[in-house]
Design a protein around this motif. Structure first.
Motif, PDB file in Angstrom:
ATOM      1  N   GLU A 134      38.417 111.062  94.688  1.00  0.00           N
ATOM      2  CA  GLU A 134      37.189 111.849  94.773  1.00  0.00           C
ATOM      3  C   GLU A 134      37.532 113.233  95.313  1.00  0.00           C
ATOM      4  O   GLU A 134      38.338 113.366  96.233  1.00  0.00           O
ATOM      5  N   GLN A 135      36.925 114.266  94.741  1.00  0.00           N
ATOM      6  CA  GLN A 135      37.228 115.639  95.149  1.00  0.00           C
ATOM      7  C   GLN A 135      35.964 116.485  95.148  1.00  0.00           C
ATOM      8  O   GLN A 135      35.112 116.355  94.273  1.00  0.00           O
ATOM      9  N   PHE A 136      35.855 117.352  96.140  1.00  0.00           N
ATOM     10  CA  PHE A 136      34.750 118.314  96.185  1.00  0.00           C
ATOM     11  C   PHE A 136      35.175 119.505  97.034  1.00  0.00           C
ATOM     12  O   PHE A 136      36.117 119.414  97.831  1.00  0.00           O
ATOM     13  N   ASN A 137      34.503 120.619  96.825  1.00  0.00           N
ATOM     14  CA  ASN A 137      34.781 121.841  97.575  1.00  0.00           C
ATOM     15  C   ASN A 137      33.720 122.037  98.650  1.00  0.00           C
ATOM     16  O   ASN A 137      32.548 121.677  98.459  1.00  0.00           O
ATOM     17  N   VAL A 138      34.135 122.622  99.754  1.00  0.00           N
ATOM     18  CA  VAL A 138      33.215 122.922 100.850  1.00  0.00           C
ATOM     19  C   VAL A 138      33.484 124.345 101.322  1.00  0.00           C
ATOM     20  O   VAL A 138      34.634 124.738 101.529  1.00  0.00           O
ATOM     21  N   THR A 148      39.751 115.959  99.213  1.00  0.00           N
ATOM     22  CA  THR A 148      39.986 114.809  98.333  1.00  0.00           C
ATOM     23  C   THR A 148      40.060 113.540  99.176  1.00  0.00           C
ATOM     24  O   THR A 148      40.624 113.552 100.275  1.00  0.00           O
ATOM     25  N   ILE A 149      39.467 112.487  98.667  1.00  0.00           N
ATOM     26  CA  ILE A 149      39.647 111.148  99.234  1.00  0.00           C
ATOM     27  C   ILE A 149      40.604 110.431  98.310  1.00  0.00           C
ATOM     28  O   ILE A 149      40.315 110.219  97.131  1.00  0.00           O
ATOM     29  N   ASN A 150      41.778 110.112  98.838  1.00  0.00           N
ATOM     30  CA  ASN A 150      42.872 109.600  98.017  1.00  0.00           C
ATOM     31  C   ASN A 150      42.704 108.098  97.778  1.00  0.00           C
ATOM     32  O   ASN A 150      42.966 107.285  98.669  1.00  0.00           O
ATOM     33  N   LEU A 151      42.271 107.761  96.581  1.00  0.00           N
ATOM     34  CA  LEU A 151      42.051 106.352  96.221  1.00  0.00           C
ATOM     35  C   LEU A 151      43.103 105.834  95.248  1.00  0.00           C
ATOM     36  O   LEU A 151      43.002 104.703  94.777  1.00  0.00           O
ATOM     37  N   SER A 152      44.103 106.659  94.929  1.00  0.00           N
ATOM     38  CA  SER A 152      45.018 106.293  93.849  1.00  0.00           C
ATOM     39  C   SER A 152      46.106 105.316  94.275  1.00  0.00           C
ATOM     40  O   SER A 152      46.452 104.401  93.538  1.00  0.00           O
ATOM     41  N   GLY A 405      45.141 124.177 102.377  1.00  0.00           N
ATOM     42  CA  GLY A 405      43.687 124.070 102.260  1.00  0.00           C
ATOM     43  C   GLY A 405      43.191 122.924 101.409  1.00  0.00           C
ATOM     44  O   GLY A 405      42.010 122.892 101.043  1.00  0.00           O
ATOM     45  N   LEU A 406      44.066 121.959 101.106  1.00  0.00           N
ATOM     46  CA  LEU A 406      43.689 120.787 100.322  1.00  0.00           C
ATOM     47  C   LEU A 406      43.770 119.559 101.219  1.00  0.00           C
ATOM     48  O   LEU A 406      44.863 119.153 101.628  1.00  0.00           O
ATOM     49  N   ALA A 407      42.629 118.975 101.540  1.00  0.00           N
ATOM     50  CA  ALA A 407      42.591 117.799 102.412  1.00  0.00           C
ATOM     51  C   ALA A 407      42.942 116.544 101.629  1.00  0.00           C
ATOM     52  O   ALA A 407      42.372 116.294 100.567  1.00  0.00           O
ATOM     53  N   ILE A 408      43.881 115.767 102.162  1.00  0.00           N
ATOM     54  CA  ILE A 408      44.194 114.448 101.602  1.00  0.00           C
ATOM     55  C   ILE A 408      43.669 113.430 102.615  1.00  0.00           C
ATOM     56  O   ILE A 408      44.324 113.124 103.610  1.00  0.00           O
ATOM     57  N   LEU A 409      42.474 112.934 102.363  1.00  0.00           N
ATOM     58  CA  LEU A 409      41.827 112.035 103.309  1.00  0.00           C
ATOM     59  C   LEU A 409      42.061 110.579 102.912  1.00  0.00           C
ATOM     60  O   LEU A 409      42.196 110.261 101.725  1.00  0.00           O
TER      61      LEU A 409
END
Length: 494
Positions: A134-138, A148-152, A405-409
């Motif tokens: 899942e990815q979105f900008n803030v 990004t929420i890393n579900l892979s 600046g890319l969050a890997i949550l």
């Protein structure tokens, strides 16, 4: 569908997308028969119309293998067998390297394009799993941040972890080593039968170039040393990154810091990461611009970014090397106890840098991000690490990708945030205790409805990531912090 039909569809599709040569048709069929413990194949079976997708046929082959007890019906068993199937349509390393460098002579971008497409077609890059992320900008004061929420990546079971702990014979030495190319896999070591590495000469030494199986961004690649040596970031790192952006001018290349806490998750093997992607930090506002004191060919900039960044730009990479080395050397020995920055504690080094290189037209750019890994009783995880009040969102190391600046949550957040959303809507929920205080604060921020709850929650997560990055900054966005940053760089200003 019969197994003969599945084999026919797989091989025909592989040929249709130019991964199996028509002259290799029977060879590919017979390789599959061997894997599936079969002795016969009905050559009268015609391909399905329309042909299934290649990965769908691969899934059916794996299902057959589990049904027939050829492989264990476990995540590891399936993964290893998938790699063996896809190896059938993957060229030998020698052939692939020759083709890559032949293409490179025409255009570097064509060479990487074709290698990247192969790694997608042969399922080394897990495109279907990556699509689950899942990815979105803030928006933030520093510009848009990417969340990004890393579900892979598949989560490891307790059994996988126990088996991995028993797997200690040292071959391959780690998951980055070239020894993984074509390796079947075992507990703790992923199956890499379909894995291929491009050999890249860097300043007289051979390095490996590969793509990340669970890419975090477009064309996420890894470049690693042939020898299994630990990360060591210094003068030579800048040289290597400059050379890599010469070889691959359409890619950025970056190095994690070489110390725990501020380094990445793989400090045991010297490596860099790169790719064709535009990150938020590249759009950061410029606070100061100056000519480098000892080299007028270099332009330097101080960026408005939550971490402390100096950007160097020059037409000649040797000029960047000189300026970057001077900056790193100065930072290695810099202390400011008022800001809790200490370069060393006894013989333990604390200051480090994250480095990002890229081409800007014909110029070279190097971003030098200042880091420090010191811990205290108050902050045992690190003074310049996500602080306890944001760790319910992100508690892992802040490495190269987050710096940009890319969050890997973590994947846990997908279900946990759904519970937080239920809580702020006043619905039944099973909210995790460590989200409770944050959720209470969100609930007080005005009228929350089913229509706006998801947006409010995404913005709140983005603001937490902004704080994560600010925690990692050594010169804070305060009057005192920025005055100290300005004083530090004053020695390099003409």
């Amino acid at each position: 569908m019969s197994i003969d039909q599945i084999i026919q569809d797989f091989v025909t599709k592989g040929s249709a997308i130019h991964r199996i040569h028509v002259l290799d048709y029977y060879y590919a069929v017979n390789r599959l028969l061997q894997l599936l413990h079969l002795d016969h194949f009905n050559t009268d079976v015609t391909p399905s119309i329309p042909l299934p997708k290649l990965l769908d046929s691969m899934d059916r082959l794996v299902d057959y293998a589990t049904e027939q007890k050829i492989i264990a019906d476990t995540q590891r068993g399936r993964d290893e067998f998938e790699a063996q199937i896809m190896d059938i349509l993957t060229p030998l390393p020698s052939t692939l390297n020759k083709d890559f460098w032949d293409c490179y002579q025409e255009a570097p971008m064509r060479a990487t394009d074709e290698f990247y497409q192969l790694c997608r077609d042969n399922d080394y890059i897990k495109t279907r799993q990556i699509a689950k992320n899942e990815q979105f900008n803030v928006s933030s004061p520093y510009g848009d941040l990417i969340i990004t929420i890393n579900l892979s990546k598949p989560e490891k079971s307790k059994q996988d972890i126990l088996e991995a702990q028993k797997s200690t014979d040292g071959y391959p030495k780690c998951q980055l080593c070239a020894e993984n190319e074509g390796y079947k896999g075992r507990p703790g070591i992923a199956g890499r039968t379909n894995h291929r590495v491009i050999r890249v000469p860097i300043l007289g030494e051979n390095w490996g170039f590969q793509y990340s199986p669970y890419a975090y961004y477009n064309e996420h690649c890894i470049v690693f040393t042939k020898k299994h040596i630990s990360m060591n970031v210094g003068h030579h790192t800048i040289q290597n990154l400059m050379e890599l952006t010469t070889v691959f001018p359409h890619y950025f290349m970056g190095s994690n810091a070489g110390l725990p806490i501020v380094g990445g998750s793989m400090l045991g093997h010297e490596h860099y990461q790169g790719g064709r992607h535009h990150f938020p930090m590249e759009n950061a506002k410029v606070l100061d611009t100056w000519t480098w004191k000892t080299n007028s060919n270099v332009t330097a900039e101080r960026l408005y970014w939550p971490l402390s960044v100096v950007r160097l730009r020059a037409h000649d990479k040797e000029d960047i090397l000189q300026a970057g080395s001077e900056l790193m050397e100065a930072w290695d020995n810099y202390s400011n106890e008022a800001l809790q920055i200490k370069s060393h504690t006894n013989d333990e080094k604390h200051n480090a840098v994250t480095l990002i290189a890229r081409r800007n037209g014909s110029d070279y750019e190097l971003d030098v991000v200042l880091r420090n890994n010191r811990t205290t009783e108050e902050f045992p995880d690190g003074i310049f690490h996500p602080h306890p009040d944001v760790q319910h969102i992100k508690k892992e190391n802040i490495g190269l990708i987050e710096v940009l600046g890319l969050a890997i949550l973590p994947p846990r957040l997908k279900t946990e945030l759904a519970e937080v959303e239920s809580f702020i809507l006043g619905a039944n929920n099973n909210i995790a205790p460590y989200h409770q205080e944050w959720a209470e604060e969100l609930k007080q921020q005005g009228t929350i409805t089913k229509e706006n709850a998801a947006t409010i929650l995404k913005e709140a997560v983005g603001h937490k990531f902004q704080r994560v990055l600010e925690d990692a900054g050594v010169f804070k966005q305060t009057k005192e912090g920025q005055m100290a940053f300005a004083a530090f760089i004053a020695d390099f200003q003409a």
